[in-house]
Design a protein around this motif. Structure first.
Motif, PDB file in Angstrom:
ATOM      1  N   VAL B 107       0.831  -1.212   0.000  1.00 26.88           N
ATOM      2  CA  VAL B 107       0.000   0.000   0.000  1.00 26.88           C
ATOM      3  C   VAL B 107       0.866   1.263   0.000  1.00 26.88           C
ATOM      4  O   VAL B 107       0.675   2.174  -0.820  1.00 26.88           O
ATOM      5  CB  VAL B 107      -0.985  -0.006   1.193  1.00 26.88           C
ATOM      6  CG1 VAL B 107      -1.755   1.296   1.264  1.00 26.88           C
ATOM      7  CG2 VAL B 107      -1.958  -1.166   1.064  1.00 26.88           C
ATOM      8  N   ILE B 108       1.848   1.306   0.904  1.00 22.81           N
ATOM      9  CA  ILE B 108       2.689   2.514   1.007  1.00 22.81           C
ATOM     10  C   ILE B 108       3.511   2.698  -0.258  1.00 22.81           C
ATOM     11  O   ILE B 108       3.610   3.800  -0.803  1.00 22.81           O
ATOM     12  CB  ILE B 108       3.598   2.440   2.256  1.00 22.81           C
ATOM     13  CG1 ILE B 108       2.728   2.501   3.513  1.00 22.81           C
ATOM     14  CG2 ILE B 108       4.632   3.560   2.258  1.00 22.81           C
ATOM     15  CD1 ILE B 108       3.455   2.245   4.795  1.00 22.81           C
ATOM     16  N   ALA B 109       4.098   1.597  -0.740  1.00 22.54           N
ATOM     17  CA  ALA B 109       4.907   1.667  -1.963  1.00 22.54           C
ATOM     18  C   ALA B 109       4.066   2.164  -3.131  1.00 22.54           C
ATOM     19  O   ALA B 109       4.499   3.016  -3.918  1.00 22.54           O
ATOM     20  CB  ALA B 109       5.503   0.302  -2.291  1.00 22.54           C
ATOM     21  N   THR B 110       2.833   1.673  -3.219  1.00 24.98           N
ATOM     22  CA  THR B 110       1.961   2.054  -4.336  1.00 24.98           C
ATOM     23  C   THR B 110       1.539   3.509  -4.226  1.00 24.98           C
ATOM     24  O   THR B 110       1.497   4.232  -5.227  1.00 24.98           O
ATOM     25  CB  THR B 110       0.720   1.143  -4.375  1.00 24.98           C
ATOM     26  OG1 THR B 110       1.158  -0.214  -4.376  1.00 24.98           O
ATOM     27  CG2 THR B 110      -0.117   1.386  -5.618  1.00 24.98           C
ATOM     28  N   ILE B 111       1.224   3.960  -3.014  1.00 22.27           N
ATOM     29  CA  ILE B 111       0.832   5.367  -2.822  1.00 22.27           C
ATOM     30  C   ILE B 111       1.974   6.271  -3.274  1.00 22.27           C
ATOM     31  O   ILE B 111       1.759   7.250  -4.022  1.00 22.27           O
ATOM     32  CB  ILE B 111       0.455   5.644  -1.347  1.00 22.27           C
ATOM     33  CG1 ILE B 111      -0.879   4.960  -0.990  1.00 22.27           C
ATOM     34  CG2 ILE B 111       0.352   7.149  -1.077  1.00 22.27           C
ATOM     35  CD1 ILE B 111      -1.237   5.013   0.477  1.00 22.27           C
ATOM     36  N   LEU B 112       3.184   5.943  -2.854  1.00 20.39           N
ATOM     37  CA  LEU B 112       4.339   6.774  -3.225  1.00 20.39           C
ATOM     38  C   LEU B 112       4.575   6.742  -4.734  1.00 20.39           C
ATOM     39  O   LEU B 112       4.794   7.783  -5.369  1.00 20.39           O
ATOM     40  CB  LEU B 112       5.599   6.272  -2.495  1.00 20.39           C
ATOM     41  CG  LEU B 112       5.661   6.581  -0.993  1.00 20.39           C
ATOM     42  CD1 LEU B 112       6.806   5.837  -0.343  1.00 20.39           C
ATOM     43  CD2 LEU B 112       5.807   8.081  -0.759  1.00 20.39           C
ATOM     44  N   PHE B 113       4.536   5.544  -5.309  1.00 15.15           N
ATOM     45  CA  PHE B 113       4.775   5.376  -6.749  1.00 15.15           C
ATOM     46  C   PHE B 113       3.755   6.175  -7.565  1.00 15.15           C
ATOM     47  O   PHE B 113       4.118   6.935  -8.475  1.00 15.15           O
ATOM     48  CB  PHE B 113       4.697   3.887  -7.099  1.00 15.15           C
ATOM     49  CG  PHE B 113       4.728   3.584  -8.569  1.00 15.15           C
ATOM     50  CD1 PHE B 113       3.577   3.172  -9.238  1.00 15.15           C
ATOM     51  CD2 PHE B 113       5.905   3.692  -9.298  1.00 15.15           C
ATOM     52  CE1 PHE B 113       3.609   2.880 -10.594  1.00 15.15           C
ATOM     53  CE2 PHE B 113       5.938   3.402 -10.663  1.00 15.15           C
ATOM     54  CZ  PHE B 113       4.784   2.998 -11.305  1.00 15.15           C
ATOM     55  N   LEU B 114       2.477   6.010  -7.224  1.00 15.31           N
ATOM     56  CA  LEU B 114       1.432   6.702  -7.971  1.00 15.31           C
ATOM     57  C   LEU B 114       1.554   8.211  -7.816  1.00 15.31           C
ATOM     58  O   LEU B 114       1.445   8.958  -8.805  1.00 15.31           O
ATOM     59  CB  LEU B 114       0.043   6.224  -7.515  1.00 15.31           C
ATOM     60  CG  LEU B 114      -0.358   4.802  -7.930  1.00 15.31           C
ATOM     61  CD1 LEU B 114      -1.707   4.434  -7.335  1.00 15.31           C
ATOM     62  CD2 LEU B 114      -0.406   4.661  -9.441  1.00 15.31           C
ATOM     63  N   SER B 115       1.798   8.666  -6.595  1.00 14.84           N
ATOM     64  CA  SER B 115       1.898  10.116  -6.355  1.00 14.84           C
ATOM     65  C   SER B 115       3.017  10.722  -7.196  1.00 14.84           C
ATOM     66  O   SER B 115       2.831  11.752  -7.863  1.00 14.84           O
ATOM     67  CB  SER B 115       2.178  10.410  -4.882  1.00 14.84           C
ATOM     68  OG  SER B 115       1.241   9.756  -4.067  1.00 14.84           O
ATOM     69  N   ILE B 129      -4.190  14.014  -6.547  1.00 16.41           N
ATOM     70  CA  ILE B 129      -3.067  13.079  -6.437  1.00 16.41           C
ATOM     71  C   ILE B 129      -3.229  12.256  -5.161  1.00 16.41           C
ATOM     72  O   ILE B 129      -3.095  11.019  -5.179  1.00 16.41           O
ATOM     73  CB  ILE B 129      -1.712  13.827  -6.433  1.00 16.41           C
ATOM     74  CG1 ILE B 129      -1.446  14.434  -7.821  1.00 16.41           C
ATOM     75  CG2 ILE B 129      -0.572  12.889  -6.046  1.00 16.41           C
ATOM     76  CD1 ILE B 129      -0.214  15.304  -7.884  1.00 16.41           C
ATOM     77  N   VAL B 130      -3.534  12.941  -4.060  1.00 11.89           N
ATOM     78  CA  VAL B 130      -3.662  12.243  -2.772  1.00 11.89           C
ATOM     79  C   VAL B 130      -4.836  11.266  -2.805  1.00 11.89           C
ATOM     80  O   VAL B 130      -4.702  10.092  -2.428  1.00 11.89           O
ATOM     81  CB  VAL B 130      -3.837  13.271  -1.614  1.00 11.89           C
ATOM     82  CG1 VAL B 130      -4.202  12.575  -0.320  1.00 11.89           C
ATOM     83  CG2 VAL B 130      -2.559  14.086  -1.432  1.00 11.89           C
ATOM     84  N   VAL B 131      -5.961  11.749  -3.287  1.00 11.35           N
ATOM     85  CA  VAL B 131      -7.175  10.914  -3.308  1.00 11.35           C
ATOM     86  C   VAL B 131      -6.980   9.694  -4.215  1.00 11.35           C
ATOM     87  O   VAL B 131      -7.268   8.556  -3.837  1.00 11.35           O
ATOM     88  CB  VAL B 131      -8.394  11.755  -3.771  1.00 11.35           C
ATOM     89  CG1 VAL B 131      -9.580  10.867  -4.137  1.00 11.35           C
ATOM     90  CG2 VAL B 131      -8.801  12.753  -2.687  1.00 11.35           C
ATOM     91  N   MET B 132      -6.486   9.964  -5.417  1.00 12.05           N
ATOM     92  CA  MET B 132      -6.345   8.863  -6.385  1.00 12.05           C
ATOM     93  C   MET B 132      -5.318   7.834  -5.918  1.00 12.05           C
ATOM     94  O   MET B 132      -5.539   6.626  -6.004  1.00 12.05           O
ATOM     95  CB  MET B 132      -5.921   9.412  -7.759  1.00 12.05           C
ATOM     96  CG  MET B 132      -7.018  10.115  -8.534  1.00 12.05           C
ATOM     97  SD  MET B 132      -8.438   9.059  -8.901  1.00 12.05           S
ATOM     98  CE  MET B 132      -7.716   7.792  -9.920  1.00 12.05           C
ATOM     99  N   SER B 133      -4.161   8.316  -5.439  1.00 13.64           N
ATOM    100  CA  SER B 133      -3.114   7.354  -5.062  1.00 13.64           C
ATOM    101  C   SER B 133      -3.556   6.528  -3.850  1.00 13.64           C
ATOM    102  O   SER B 133      -3.363   5.309  -3.823  1.00 13.64           O
ATOM    103  CB  SER B 133      -1.778   8.062  -4.804  1.00 13.64           C
ATOM    104  OG  SER B 133      -1.937   9.081  -3.854  1.00 13.64           O
TER     105      SER B 133
END
Lengths: 478, 153
Positions: B107-115, B129-133
């Motif tokens: 989850v954390i890795a994906t949030i960072l990657f997407l952002s 960006i925050v909402v989508m990631s």
């Protein structure tokens, strides 16, 4: 139960990387404690709708949801780019419905006679049928025939990686443990069509532009039925190909597409640029293939494709024995599958018409948001298939390979087909050579049968008709 | 678009690569066949690779021929505008993301990657960006890990 399966199939088939095979495999364990009829009904719903819904992502984002939807991208995506995504989806839905109905009707009526014809195919015939499929695909996709064949050859090499199925010897593994089980089709598919598409879009700088809007366009019913009678021909191809064990949806849709191209030579919209008949051919054939694939599974206990192989395990788990006597000894099971398939076809039509475009709203999301999400989905989906990180590495490598191939005009479709068929081709070829070597006249034993001769001539015809000089000659004649 | 004359024809280069590859595949297959005792050619797992190597050999010659014809007819080529830097950033960030998952969790890795990628590709609405990631990461985790029983980190 069919509705639950249909809903699951709708989402699973539409999302690239979530395969119908994976969903069915998961359902085998989930439905273990259910009654056999309920388990089969749910699986049929997933199967029928899942095969169709691969067309949704194929049309909207040029990433096929399943191998059998590869051909749908050829004309579906160009149509979507012209702002006619809704129209493409409608045709795909309607003719998938026609294909499913046709396939299941064929299952009910022709199970016996079709099995008799399929029994006459020798290993050499299977091998030649696969060669015919590859040469046809190489000529249909890509501008240069040689590049199409090279792509197919690369796919065949990829299919040979792993432990040989006949002698158990590792081949082309180079000591890498992860390659011992071979290269699975799912990470390759995701890489070649998913990740490479993202890289192509990024390389062309198309992130700033908004993605296509799905404008609801009315398609008159008369217009919709215009392709009906030709679709019955494509359905026949799909059903017959489905009957041949191990061949399946991808080759059915390619052969049907090839026939469509051959029949409709002078079209206002060329094939590959948004010709509706391309979608009709592909979707009719790949859905008709479902009914066809069930015929050898039920009557010979030989699966027609990967999903029917998994369905076969449901029978064994529930203590049933498919085979020549199955329909006579367990008619209610046969009718459960038959009814599940027909009901699934109706749900395909309803869900496709009402839900398909809504699922397609993903296309209206800007690409700068969509592309990173697709990368994440590619990674997760590649991992999900076998819970192996190595598959993610393979997906990544094939993604970069696909990007380079597309930049250099090497079509990816022949490669995918070759990977799917390579194992079958290899084992059948060796079987054919072994059988023929015990005969007095080797070449007569190998090529002397009517079916073999017909297939050989078809292959020669496809190869020769793609020689540039001959092609120019044929064009001048017209 | 800029126009320029290519020094080398790509088809010729590729044909050479395939030519060499076909010879390597042929050598590998023949060597491994004879290395394994008691295997005859008709049942050998290296029979099919030998066939493929011969086919690729001839295809490479055909491609070479195509390259030669192209070179003889060659005019000015249009230079394509390829965003190599964006492709490199995408590939590199994907590799980092994939390796990071083992340390930070999915989850954390994906949030960072997407952002990071949303921002790099031009999205400037921080709230989006925050909402989508966050939404996408959590949604994918719930779908795959909980419903489909995939063992995400």
């Amino acid at each position: 139960m069919v509705f639950i399966g249909a809903m699951a199939g709708m989402f699973i088939g539409a999302i690239p990387g979530l395969s119908v095979s994976m969903a069915t495999a998961l359902l085998v364990s989930v439905t273990y404690s259910w009654s056999t009829e309920h388990a089969l009904a749910t699986i049929m719903g997933v199967y029928v709708v899942g095969v169709y819904s691969g067309a949704i992502s194929a049309i909207l984002i040029n990433i096929p949801g399943a191998p059998s939807s590869v051909v749908t991208t050829l004309d579906g995506y160009p149509l979507a780019q012209k702002g006619e995504a809704y129209k493409a989806l409608k045709y795909a839905t309607f003719y998938s419905f026609i294909g499913s109905l046709f396939g299941f009707t064929a299952l009910g009526v022709f199970a016996g006679p079709i099995s008799n014809i399929a029994l006459k195919f020798t290993p050499m015939d299977y091998f030649l049928l696969a060669i015919f499929g590859l040469t046809t695909v190489g000529s249909l996709t890509g501008k240069i025939f040689t590049k199409g064949l090279i792509s197919a050859a690369i796919g065949l090499v990829v299919s040979m990686v792993g432990i040989d199925s006949v002698l158990g010897i590792p081949r082309l593994t180079f000591g890498i443990y992860g390659l011992q089980t071979g290269i699975n089709i799912v990470p390759v598919l995701i890489g070649l069509f998913g990740l490479s598409e993202v890289l192509i879009i990024v390389s062309e700088g198309r992130l700033e532009s908004e993605v296509l809007n799905i404008a609801k366009t009315k398609v008159p019913i008369r217009e919709m039925f215009r392709y009906f009678f030709r679709s019955l021909y494509y359905c026949t191809i799909g059903t017959f190909v489905g009957v041949l064990p191990g061949v399946g949806g991808p080759i059915a849709s390619f052969l049907a597409y090839g026939e469509a191209k051959r029949i409709k030579k002078d079209t206002p919209v060329p094939f590959g640029e948004g010709q509706i008949e391309g979608i009709v051919a592909s979707e009719s054939a790949n859905n008709a293939c479902i009914g066809g694939a069930l015929i050898p599974m039920l009557t010979l206990a030989v699966p027609g494709d990967a999903v029917t192989a998994i369905i076969l395990s449901v029978f064994y788990v529930h203590g049933l024995q498919p085979g020549p006597m199955f329909i006579k000894s367990n008619p209610h099971m046969f009718y459960a599958i038959f009814a599940g398939g027909l009901i699934g076809s109706v749900f395909l039509l309803l869900l496709g018409l009402f839900m398909g475009p809504n699922i397609g709203k993903v296309v209206t999301i800007p690409k700068r948001i969509l592309m990173p999400v697709i990368i994440v989905l590619c990674i997760v989906a590649a991992f999900a298939y076998n819970n192996r990180l190595f598959d993610v590495t393979l997906m990544f490598l094939f993604g970069i390979t696909g990007f380079i191939m597309r930049r250099r005009n090497y079509p990816a479709a022949p490669m995918i087909l070759a990977i799917v068929l390579g194992g079958m081709m290899d084992s059948n070829f060796r079987r054919a050579v072994s059988l023929a070597s015990s005969e007095e006249r080797f070449f007569v034993a190998l090529f002397g049968r009517p079916i073999t001769i017909i297939l050989t001539f078809l292959i020669i015809f496809v190869v020769v008709s793609n020689v540039p000089q001959l092609r120019r000659l044929m064009k001048n004649d017209h | 678009m800029e126009k320029y004359k290519m020094k080398y024809n790509n088809n010729i280069l590729e044909s050479i690569i395939f030519f060499i590859s076909s010879l390597l595949l042929l050598a590998y297959s023949v060597f491994n066949h004879y290395n394994n005792k008691n295997i005859i050619w008709k049942t050998s797992p290296y029979l099919f690779p030998v066939m493929i190597s011969i086919i690729v050999f001839f295809l490479s010659l055909s491609l070479f021929n195509i390259g030669i014809k192209e070179k003889m007819q060659e005019g000015d080529r249009k230079k394509l505008n390829i965003h190599f830097k964006d492709v490199a950033v995408t590939i590199l960030s994907t590799v980092v993301y994939y390796n990071m998952m083992g340390f930070t969790g999915f989850v954390i890795a994906t949030i960072l990657f997407l952002s990071i990628l949303f921002f790099y590709f031009g999205e400037r609405r921080i709230w989006l960006i925050v909402v989508m990631s966050t939404g996408v990461s959590t949604g994918i985790y719930v779908l795959f890990s909980i419903f489909l029983k995939v063992m995400l980190t």
